[in-house]
Design an enzyme around this catalytic site. Structure first.
Site, short mmCIF file in Angstrom:
data_model
loop_
_atom_site.label_atom_id
_atom_site.label_comp_id
_atom_site.label_asym_id
_atom_site.label_seq_id
_atom_site.Cartn_x
_atom_site.Cartn_y
_atom_site.Cartn_z
NE ARG A 232 -4.70 -14.45 47.87
CZ ARG A 232 -3.79 -13.51 47.59
NH1 ARG A 232 -4.15 -12.35 47.09
NH2 ARG A 232 -2.51 -13.75 47.81
CD GLU A 261 -8.06 -14.08 41.30
OE1 GLU A 261 -6.86 -14.20 41.05
OE2 GLU A 261 -8.51 -13.36 42.20
CG HIS A 279 -5.15 -11.05 41.64
ND1 HIS A 279 -5.42 -12.20 42.32
CD2 HIS A 279 -4.36 -10.31 42.47
CE1 HIS A 279 -4.81 -12.18 43.51
NE2 HIS A 279 -4.16 -11.04 43.62
O1 LIG Z 1 -2.44 -10.95 45.62
C1 LIG Z 1 -1.33 -10.59 45.72
C2 LIG Z 1 -0.46 -10.84 46.83
O2 LIG Z 1 -0.84 -11.58 47.75
O3 LIG Z 1 0.65 -10.32 46.82
#
Ligand SMILES: O=CC(=O)O
Length: 313
Positions: A232, A261, A279
């Protein structure tokens, strides 16, 4: 189950929406002009929320839904869900582990190769017609480099397995040393960084892991080191990362996640030693369908009073 209100705050996946609509009363919050009023109007009927990596459920939303029973996240990370409030109120929480592990670990290897071998930059070199004027410069070998992994959970272990195939020594940091793991353990992240060529963030975001990659860690990784973040954004002190990259104090970075983001620090756009992804760790058709099936399986299990498939709370 058709009368059960399932609140989806933002669009996530067409297949997931279609399958939810077949079974529940899917309330698509983003399609209505007055979202606050919509939540008030449907507060009694909502018994489930669908979350993901950018949309969860905070104490305010949870508090406004008196009949909420479950939050099923279309993600493995559940950092957007107020787990404390859920525990207090007896609200169940599920996520989508395992099914996305391979994709995320694959992407770590892809990002690492892309940064070290300058894959994106050399692709741009060809497209710009620059090859005709001379060969692209030499890059950095991946095979044999030491890979340090923050968090040796499912994804961390899958990264290690792949990196082993590249003859990379593996080291890791976790809250405690794992029994029966042959990789070198470091009890602190700066020590891990100081002994790694590539540092991979693969842990969950919690209060303890926020800013786990700070100035000290970046300096320990150093001007030849590469940071790969598929966790993250808030795992990394982003302003520190940006200045280290701009000033050449860090060798490179492969980033799939950011602090705010979809905002990405523009200072990074011109750097050839940085690869920026939007992402997409689990964003393949196959995996997103498997994740959707897990979300639906969890909701069905819950409302049929069966054990949840992947409970967190
Ligand atoms: O970032 C993606 C997830 O947590 O699946």
């Amino acid at each position: 189950m058709e009368s059960i209100g399932v609140l989806m705050p933002i669009p996530m996946n067409n297949y997931l929406e279609r399958e939810l609509e077949k079974r529940f009363n899917l309330l698509k919050l983003w399609t209505v002009p007055n979202q606050t009023q919509f939540i008030k109007d449907h507060a009694e009927s909502v018994r489930a929320i669908i979350g993901n990596s950018s949309s969860g459920a905070d104490a305010e939303l949870i508090g406004s839904l008196p009949n909420l029973e479950i939050i099923a996240s279309f993600s493995v990370g559940i950092d957007r869900v107020d787990l404390k409030v859920c525990k207090e109120k007896g609200i169940r929480v599920t996520n989508t582990p395992d099914v996305l592990t391979d994709d995320v670990a694959d992407l770590v290897i892809g990002l690492t190769l892309a940064v070290l071998r300058r894959l994106c930059e050399s692709d741009r070199y060809v497209r710009a017609g620059k090859w005709k004027n001379g060969d692209y410069k030499l890059t950095t070998k991946f095979t044999g480099k030491t890979v340090g992994i923050i968090g040796l959970g499912r994804i961390g272990q899958a990264v290690a397995k792949r990196a082993e195939a590249f003859s990379c020594p593996i080291a890791y940091y976790a809250r405690s040393e794992k029994p029966d793991v042959k990789y070198k353990y470091y009890p602190s992240v700066p020590e891990l960084a100081a002994n790694s060529d590539i540092l991979v963030v693969a842990c969950a975001l919690t209060q303890e892991t926020r800013n786990i990659v700070n100035r000290e860690v970046i300096d320990a990784l150093g001007p030849k080191g590469v940071l790969i973040n598929v966790g993250r954004g808030p795992h990394v002190d982003e302003p520190e990362l940006v200045s280290a990259l701009v000033e050449g104090r860090l060798g490179g970075a492969g980033l799939d996640v950011y602090q705010n983001e979809p905002e990405v620090p523009e200072e990074l756009f011109g750097l050839e030693n940085v690869v920026l992804l939007p992402h997409v760790g689990s964003a393949t058709n196959e995996t997103r369908e498997a994740m959707a099936n897990l979300v639906i399986g969890n909701l069905e299990a819950h409302f049929l009073k069966k054990p949840l498939l992947t409970p967190v709370v």
